[in-house]
Every structure is written in C-alpha cells, then in structure tokens.
Scaffold this active site. Structure first.
Site, PDB file in Angstrom:
ATOM      1  N   LYS A 137      -4.677  -7.865  15.340  1.00  0.00           N
ATOM      2  CA  LYS A 137      -4.531  -6.430  15.141  1.00  0.00           C
ATOM      3  C   LYS A 137      -5.881  -5.815  14.814  1.00  0.00           C
ATOM      4  CE  LYS A 137      -2.584  -3.526  11.614  1.00  0.00           C
ATOM      5  NZ  LYS A 137      -1.853  -3.473  10.401  1.00  0.00           N
ATOM      6  N   CYS A 151       0.792  -1.238   0.000  1.00  0.00           N
ATOM      7  CA  CYS A 151       0.000   0.000   0.000  1.00  0.00           C
ATOM      8  C   CYS A 151       0.825   1.290   0.000  1.00  0.00           C
ATOM      9  CB  CYS A 151      -1.032  -0.004   1.124  1.00  0.00           C
ATOM     10  SG  CYS A 151      -0.380  -0.390   2.741  1.00  0.00           S
ATOM     11  N   ARG A 184      -2.350   5.489   8.185  1.00  0.00           N
ATOM     12  CA  ARG A 184      -2.447   5.746   6.744  1.00  0.00           C
ATOM     13  C   ARG A 184      -1.957   7.141   6.426  1.00  0.00           C
ATOM     14  NH1 ARG A 184      -8.219   2.647   5.806  1.00  0.00           N
ATOM     15  NH2 ARG A 184      -7.424   0.619   6.482  1.00  0.00           N
ATOM     16  N   LYS A 228      -6.417  -9.678  10.972  1.00  0.00           N
ATOM     17  CA  LYS A 228      -6.336  -8.227  10.825  1.00  0.00           C
ATOM     18  C   LYS A 228      -7.734  -7.724  10.551  1.00  0.00           C
ATOM     19  CE  LYS A 228      -4.142  -4.643   8.114  1.00  0.00           C
ATOM     20  NZ  LYS A 228      -3.076  -4.413   7.126  1.00  0.00           N
TER      21      LYS A 228
HETATM   22  C1  PBG Z   1      -1.363  -1.936   5.766  1.00  0.00           C
HETATM   23  C2  PBG Z   1      -1.108  -1.738   7.194  1.00  0.00           C
HETATM   24  C3  PBG Z   1      -1.903  -0.972   8.025  1.00  0.00           C
HETATM   25  C4  PBG Z   1      -1.339  -1.014   9.263  1.00  0.00           C
HETATM   26  C5  PBG Z   1      -0.199  -1.783   9.198  1.00  0.00           C
HETATM   27  N1  PBG Z   1      -0.062  -2.234   7.908  1.00  0.00           N
HETATM   28  C6  PBG Z   1      -3.074  -0.146   7.728  1.00  0.00           C
HETATM   29  C7  PBG Z   1      -4.221  -0.680   7.018  1.00  0.00           C
HETATM   30  O1  PBG Z   1      -4.426  -1.883   6.889  1.00  0.00           O
HETATM   31  O2  PBG Z   1      -4.963   0.157   6.543  1.00  0.00           O
HETATM   32  C8  PBG Z   1      -1.931  -0.300  10.421  1.00  0.00           C
HETATM   33  C9  PBG Z   1      -1.051  -0.061  11.538  1.00  0.00           C
HETATM   34  C10 PBG Z   1      -1.531   0.990  12.454  1.00  0.00           C
HETATM   35  O3  PBG Z   1      -2.631   1.541  12.334  1.00  0.00           O
HETATM   36  O4  PBG Z   1      -0.760   1.267  13.347  1.00  0.00           O
HETATM   37  N2  PBG Z   1      -0.617  -2.877   5.158  1.00  0.00           N
HETATM   38 ZN    ZN Z   2      -1.183  -2.575   3.038  1.00  0.00          ZN
END
Ligand code: PBG
Ligand code: ZN
Length: 335
Positions: free
Chosen positions: A258, A132, A215, A205
């Site tokens: 998470k 991302c 983000r 997740k």
């Molecule tokens: C995306 C990713 C995210 C986080 C870690 N890796 C954000 C998402 O899935 O939108 C979030 C970590 C955080 O909010 O501390 N690969």
């Molecule tokens: Zn991502």
C-alpha cells in the site's frame, strides 16, 4: 521456437504481431490479464451519529454512511458481483486510550454484525484494525512521551481485533504498523478461539503522500508529528520485502502492499517471493488524482481506471482494494 519467430528464407524472424491484433475478438482471445469483479475489495466508511450519507470532500463520489444505509449499499455492490468489503469506522467518541475501538457496540462491531445478519456467508468482511480514528490525537497507536508506544499499542490492537472477530469478521487487517502486530493479534485470536479468522498484514505500508484524502474522510489526521516513525520510507525496496517476510513468519494469511500504483515493483517482487495471496491497496490519493482530472475533463475516467486496475493485477496483485471497486464492477458487468 515461438511462431512469431519463425524464420523467413533470409533467416530473419517473421513479425506477426500486427496480424495477431487485427480484430477485437483476436485481441480478446490473446489478452493475458483479465480483471474480475471477484478480485476487488471495496472500502466502506461507516460513521456513528449521522442520519444521511455525507460525501467526502476530497473524494467526490465516496460517502461516509450511517449504519442504517450499510446493508442497502452493500446489496447494490453485491448485485454487481462484489463480495469483499473493508470496513472503516468513524466513532463519535475519541480519547487517548481509543476505547471505542474495542467496545462491543462500537461502530465497526455493529456494522459487521449487521452485515452477518443480512448476508451471512455470502460476503467477506475485512475490518481495519487501527487506532487513529479512535484516538484524540489521531495517531495509530497509544502515545507515551509523544511517541507511539509499541507494546502498549499491541495490547489495545489485540482487543480491537478480538472484538471484530466476536462480531463476525472473516479477516482483520491491522494497519497500525506496530512491530509484531500480526503475531500479537494471531495469538490473541487463537487464545479467544478465533482460529478461523484470518489476518491480512499491511506488510509494506509506505509512508506515502497519497493518504491525505483518507485522513480527511476518516477524521484521522495526526494532531502533531507524522507517521514516519512507524510507516516505511518509500525509497527502500529491501526493507519493504523484509517487512513482508516478517509478516509471513508472524502468521499473516494475506500480505498487502500500500499504496499500489507507484509501487508496482514491490507488488511484483512480493509476488515472486511468497506463495501467499498478495493484496494491493490503491489508496485514497490514487482515487482523488484520477477523479480530479476526470472532473476537469482531462482524462477518460473509466478507461484510466481500467488501465490502472489492470496494471496492478498484471504486476502480481491477486486482490485489489480500490475506491473505484463499484465503478469497475459496473464496467465489467457491461462487457
Ligand atoms: C491508517 C490508515 C490509513 C489508510 C488506511 N489505514 C492512513 C494512514 O496511514 O495515514 C489509508 C488509506 C487510503 O489512503 O485510502 N491506519
Ligand atoms: Zn491508523
């Protein structure tokens, strides 16, 4: 029979709990959950093309740092006893194929190399494996017909993970949530002779509202749509456990839940259903909520942070990723 339940002459148990909590030393002796700095993982954001650390607007106190500052920052945390770091890269170049995610001199690859040069085996480096930050549209996979194409994305994630291993990462942590990502990456690593590089599965997740500050921090807000097609609905316990069991089967060495705090039940259930180490990721929104209240003077930040971390550990997390890791390190060193 437990001492506390020793019957009195009238047959009723004698309650001794209050007496047991009389002094701080007694309370300390009886403390069941002990947080250690060795339980903690500190996320770090390395940004390509900046000269000075840049504070993240939605996460006061957390910075995106240039590569040249990395070793010094890590040394400070090392001196507090922290040993494990989760590396996120923010590249200069984004495109729809996420090419800078697996380039040999990509920002994460360079960071890991520099950490290995400076610290060798004294620290543990975990790299985030996702697309991302590297895709122009901000989604975690390669987009075809407006959706993340699972199998094309897997091929790219394999390349990313292998390039991180080549740079010297100890663990890779795939967070793209493509089906079969752990198995695919395990095969890719083994085929490239990185059999000793571990995988932390972002097994459960949840599609959470607590990722917003991250983000912003990592410049990875999706340009269209959302991540609900590849992240899990937060209403479903069984589905989360299924995902975890699948990652275990696919070869994950550590499983992760998470976010952390709203999902202590999942952490607990995961701890009961696998013998693998369980990691909990206390995400950006968890940090920002506490930080905002603390900046207003509404809560005692340090006390709240210690209570939250302890709760996550008590629920069953062996390893905790937190943006408060450094602060907790400072607090634990004071005791
Ligand atoms: C995306 C990713 C995210 C986080 C870690 N890796 C954000 C998402 O899935 O939108 C979030 C970590 C955080 O909010 O501390 N690969
Ligand atoms: Zn991502």
């Amino acid at each position: 029979m437990n001492q506390n339940e020793a019957p009195e002459s009238d047959g009723f148990p004698k309650v001794r709990l209050r007496r047991l909590r009389r002094t701080a030393a007694i309370r300390d002796m009886l403390q069941e959950t002990r947080l250690s700095v060795k339980d903690l993982v500190c996320p770090v954001f390395i940004q390509e093309g900046i000269d000075e650390p840049k504070e993240i607007e939605l996460m006061p106190g957390i910075f995106r740092v240039p590569l040249k500052n990395l070793a010094r920052d890590i040394q400070e945390m090392y001196d507090l006893g922290l040993r494990t770091f989760l590396i996120f890269g923010i590249p200069k170049i984004k495109n729809d194929k996420a090419t800078s995610a697996y380039s040999k001199d990509g920002i994460v690859q360079q960071s890991v190399k520099s950490l290995k040069q400076n610290f060798g085996e004294k620290i543990v480096t975990i790299t985030d494996v996702c697309l991302c930050q590297y895709t122009s549209h901000g989604h975690c996979g390669i987009i075809k017909n407006n959706v993340a194409d699972n199998d094309t994305s897997l091929k790219v994630l394999d390349k990313v993970a292998t390039s991180h291993a080549e740079a010297g990462a100890d663990f890779v942590a795939p967070s793209a949530m493509m089906d079969g990502q752990v198995k695919s990456i395990r095969n890719a690593l083994d085929n490239a002779n990185f059999t000793n590089v571990g995988i932390i599965g972002y097994s459960a997740k949840l599609s959470s509202n607590l990722y917003t500050p991250f983000r912003d921090a990592s410049h990875s807000t999706p340009e269209f749509g959302d991540r609900k097609t590849y992240q899990m609905p937060f209403h479903n316990t069984n589905e989360a456990l299924q995902e975890i069991m699948m990652d275990v089967k696919e070869g994950a060495d550590i499983v992760m839940i998470k976010p952390a705090l709203p999902y202590l039940d999942l952490i607990y259930k995961t701890r009961q259903s696998t013998l693998l180490p369980v990691c909990a990721y206390s995400v950006s929104g968890e940090y920002s909520i506490v930080k905002a209240a603390a900046l207003e003077g509404w809560v005692n930040e340090d006390e709240v942070v210690m209570e939250f971390m302890t709760s996550i550990k008590r629920a069953g997390a062996d390893i905790i990723v937190s943006y408060y890791a450094k602060r907790v390190g400072e607090l634990l060193n004071r005791i």
